[in-house]
Scaffold this motif. Sequence first.
Motif, short mmCIF file in Angstrom:
data_model
loop_
_atom_site.label_atom_id
_atom_site.label_comp_id
_atom_site.label_asym_id
_atom_site.label_seq_id
_atom_site.Cartn_x
_atom_site.Cartn_y
_atom_site.Cartn_z
N TYR A 114 0.85 -1.19 0.00
CA TYR A 114 0.00 0.00 0.00
C TYR A 114 0.89 1.24 0.00
CZ TYR A 114 -3.86 -3.10 1.35
OH TYR A 114 -4.80 -4.10 1.39
N ARG A 115 0.42 2.28 -0.68
CA ARG A 115 1.18 3.53 -0.76
C ARG A 115 0.47 4.64 0.02
NH1 ARG A 115 0.59 7.86 -4.26
NH2 ARG A 115 -0.77 6.63 -5.63
N ASP A 116 1.22 5.29 0.93
CA ASP A 116 0.70 6.45 1.65
C ASP A 116 0.43 7.56 0.64
OD1 ASP A 116 0.42 8.85 3.13
OD2 ASP A 116 1.68 8.12 4.74
N ASP A 117 -0.80 8.02 0.58
CA ASP A 117 -1.20 9.00 -0.44
C ASP A 117 -0.53 10.36 -0.24
OD1 ASP A 117 -2.81 9.84 -2.67
OD2 ASP A 117 -4.06 10.94 -1.26
N ARG A 118 0.05 10.60 0.94
CA ARG A 118 0.68 11.90 1.21
C ARG A 118 2.19 11.87 1.03
NH1 ARG A 118 -2.55 13.70 6.77
NH2 ARG A 118 -4.65 13.64 5.88
N THR A 119 2.81 10.77 1.43
CA THR A 119 4.27 10.71 1.41
C THR A 119 4.83 9.75 0.37
OG1 THR A 119 4.42 8.91 3.03
CG2 THR A 119 4.26 11.16 3.90
N ASP B 208 -7.27 12.55 12.44
CA ASP B 208 -6.81 12.65 11.05
C ASP B 208 -7.02 11.32 10.32
OD1 ASP B 208 -5.74 13.83 8.84
OD2 ASP B 208 -3.65 13.54 9.44
N THR B 209 -7.28 11.40 9.03
CA THR B 209 -7.49 10.21 8.21
C THR B 209 -6.45 10.17 7.10
OG1 THR B 209 -9.88 10.21 8.61
CG2 THR B 209 -9.09 8.98 6.71
N LEU B 210 -5.71 9.06 7.05
CA LEU B 210 -4.73 8.85 5.98
C LEU B 210 -5.26 7.81 5.01
CD1 LEU B 210 -1.30 8.69 7.86
CD2 LEU B 210 -2.29 10.61 6.65
N LEU B 211 -4.96 8.00 3.74
CA LEU B 211 -5.38 7.07 2.71
C LEU B 211 -4.17 6.28 2.23
CD1 LEU B 211 -7.50 5.98 0.71
CD2 LEU B 211 -6.91 7.89 -0.81
N PHE B 212 -4.30 4.96 2.23
CA PHE B 212 -3.27 4.07 1.71
C PHE B 212 -3.84 3.35 0.49
CE2 PHE B 212 -1.92 4.89 5.98
CZ PHE B 212 -0.54 4.85 5.93
N ILE B 213 -3.19 3.55 -0.66
CA ILE B 213 -3.68 3.04 -1.93
C ILE B 213 -3.02 1.70 -2.25
CG2 ILE B 213 -3.86 3.52 -4.40
CD1 ILE B 213 -3.66 6.52 -3.64
N LYS B 214 -3.81 0.72 -2.60
CA LYS B 214 -3.27 -0.60 -2.95
C LYS B 214 -2.44 -0.48 -4.23
CE LYS B 214 -3.22 -5.07 -1.94
NZ LYS B 214 -4.39 -5.94 -2.13
N GLU B 215 -1.24 -1.03 -4.19
CA GLU B 215 -0.33 -0.95 -5.32
C GLU B 215 0.18 -2.36 -5.67
OE1 GLU B 215 0.46 1.53 -7.18
OE2 GLU B 215 0.13 3.38 -6.03
N PRO B 216 0.44 -2.63 -6.94
CA PRO B 216 1.06 -3.91 -7.29
C PRO B 216 2.48 -3.98 -6.76
CG PRO B 216 0.95 -2.48 -9.22
CD PRO B 216 0.18 -1.80 -8.13
N ALA B 217 2.90 -5.17 -6.40
CA ALA B 217 4.26 -5.35 -5.88
C ALA B 217 5.27 -5.16 -7.00
CB ALA B 217 4.41 -6.73 -5.28
N ALA B 218 6.45 -4.70 -6.64
CA ALA B 218 7.54 -4.55 -7.61
C ALA B 218 8.11 -5.92 -7.94
CB ALA B 218 8.61 -3.65 -7.04
N THR B 219 8.29 -6.18 -9.22
CA THR B 219 8.85 -7.47 -9.65
C THR B 219 9.97 -7.26 -10.66
OG1 THR B 219 7.14 -7.63 -11.38
CG2 THR B 219 6.68 -8.72 -9.26
N TRP B 220 10.78 -6.21 -10.44
CA TRP B 220 11.81 -5.87 -11.41
C TRP B 220 12.99 -6.85 -11.38
CZ3 TRP B 220 9.27 -2.57 -14.09
CH2 TRP B 220 8.49 -1.57 -13.50
N SER B 221 13.42 -7.22 -12.54
CA SER B 221 14.68 -7.96 -12.65
C SER B 221 15.80 -6.93 -12.74
CB SER B 221 14.67 -8.83 -13.92
OG SER B 221 14.67 -8.00 -15.09
#
Length: 538
Positions: A382-387, A440-453
């Motif tokens: 999950y990604r913090d929508d602010r930071t 305070d309310t923080l939003l955490f956005i679901k993100e795909p995992a990194a799979t970089w070679s």
Amino acid sequence: MKLLLLLGFFPLQLLAQSNFSDTARQIETVLKPWSNPNLPGVSVAISRHGQLIYAQAFGSADLEHDVLNDTATIFEAGSVSKQFTATAILLLELDGKLSQQDDVRKYIPELPDYGSVIKIYDLIHHQSGLRDWGSVAEVEGWGRGSRAHTNAHALQIICRQTALNNPPGTEYIYSNSNYNLMAILVERVAKTSFAQFCKDRIFIPAGMTHTSWRSDFRQVVKKRAIAYQQTPMALKLSMPFEDAHGNGGLLTTASDLVKWTAFMHGGKLGGQALLDRQLEKGRFRNGIFHPYAAGLRLSTFNGRDQVTHSGATAGYRANLDYFPEMGLSIALLSNTSGFSPVQIAEKIASIFIPDQLKISAASGPVVYKADPAAQKKLAGWYRDDRTDEGIFLQASDSVLLMPNKKPVYVATDGKLIANGYQLLFKKSGFKRIDFGPPADTLLFIKEPAATWSPSELKQFEGTYSSTDANTSIQIKVSGNNLQYIQEPNAPVQYSATYKNGFAAPGSSIRFVRDKKGTIAGFMLSVGRARRIEFKRMN
């Protein structure tokens, strides 16, 4: 080492004791780890209703010259200093020379126009959105302590920022920039140095005869303790070789600090009008309050109201507590980074204010368990929508674990809670709601995992430049990680988190792409500075 015990002034909780020496022994037991004369130490002062009831000093003030701390030793108070900067502003307001509701740009016109007014009130209560200049300077390659920063340097860095952490008046984010600007503002309005204004209007009236500002770090200060950093191998000097002040930089003694609390809370400086403004909670534009007042935090301790602030600059540590119902002040000043001022202050306060809280036998929250398939859907990045910081939730045996490995619980009312927050999950992510003020309310956005070679990571390589941070850096692949290279500093390793997200201790990077999907730059968040923009150089 000097000891002061005024036996005629007992706290109410101590009247049943045979004498104050029992309490003194309890305090000294708490501070015993810092009593070694061959190590840096601590100074403590305690007063009740303005009368000093205990003062003691432990450890060494100067290890190179075998000078011990005593009750007249001067330390630096870190962010405990902020309440004096706020007081200076409030005095000017009572003088009719400014208003907290004034636009800061009225006095500091070089500050960029961000499209929304930043009020002096927003500076006082850490809700301006201004990035912390020290965090930005760290990104530039000149972190606090590596250069003799002045308030002019701080102003230059602040005014270089093209964006804010948040819209003014919408969020509490602690930032030293607010208080450096306030010190500059005082000088411009009062037509005198900030140090002189505080001496004439605050320190002398309060009887703080050993207090001044570190506005020139080269100035000789008699009886000043040298500050040290505790490293795994040895103690090292850790002095604040900078002139930036207002955010910190107060040189003082523990006894002077408890004089101040009695003077201020007694309404002797500006009367009740100033005291009310000093203790006014911060208020956002939407009317919601938060517990940061004018350089002070408003809280409770063991059921008692508490006015408090801690501080840390270089190797100095500090804490100042005041308990209004009891007229009790506790000041701690230390010259070692190994000292935990808030933790130790709580131990000493507990001697005077025992915890009367009765723990209820009622059932509390239980670990949230669900079908493994359901938990698996909630797990991931999950990604913090602010930071842009990435956090990973892990599903383990039907239990959902937070990044600190603590489980998510379900309360008796059915709410999901974790680490003292409520969690509301949706398909796109989850909301984290703070139970206490300001809720305070923080939003955490679901993100795909990194799979970089390693070969795929090559797309991130390049040179990136930031106007806000006044620096250019290189990104190179290093195994499965990226290296952040800013010569002559050692490279910093960033590991992949979510897709386009990378993290290192204390900072996070989110790469941004153009319409063609090519890397165009990244946003760097570090400390108290969010989303500093870096653009890719062709």
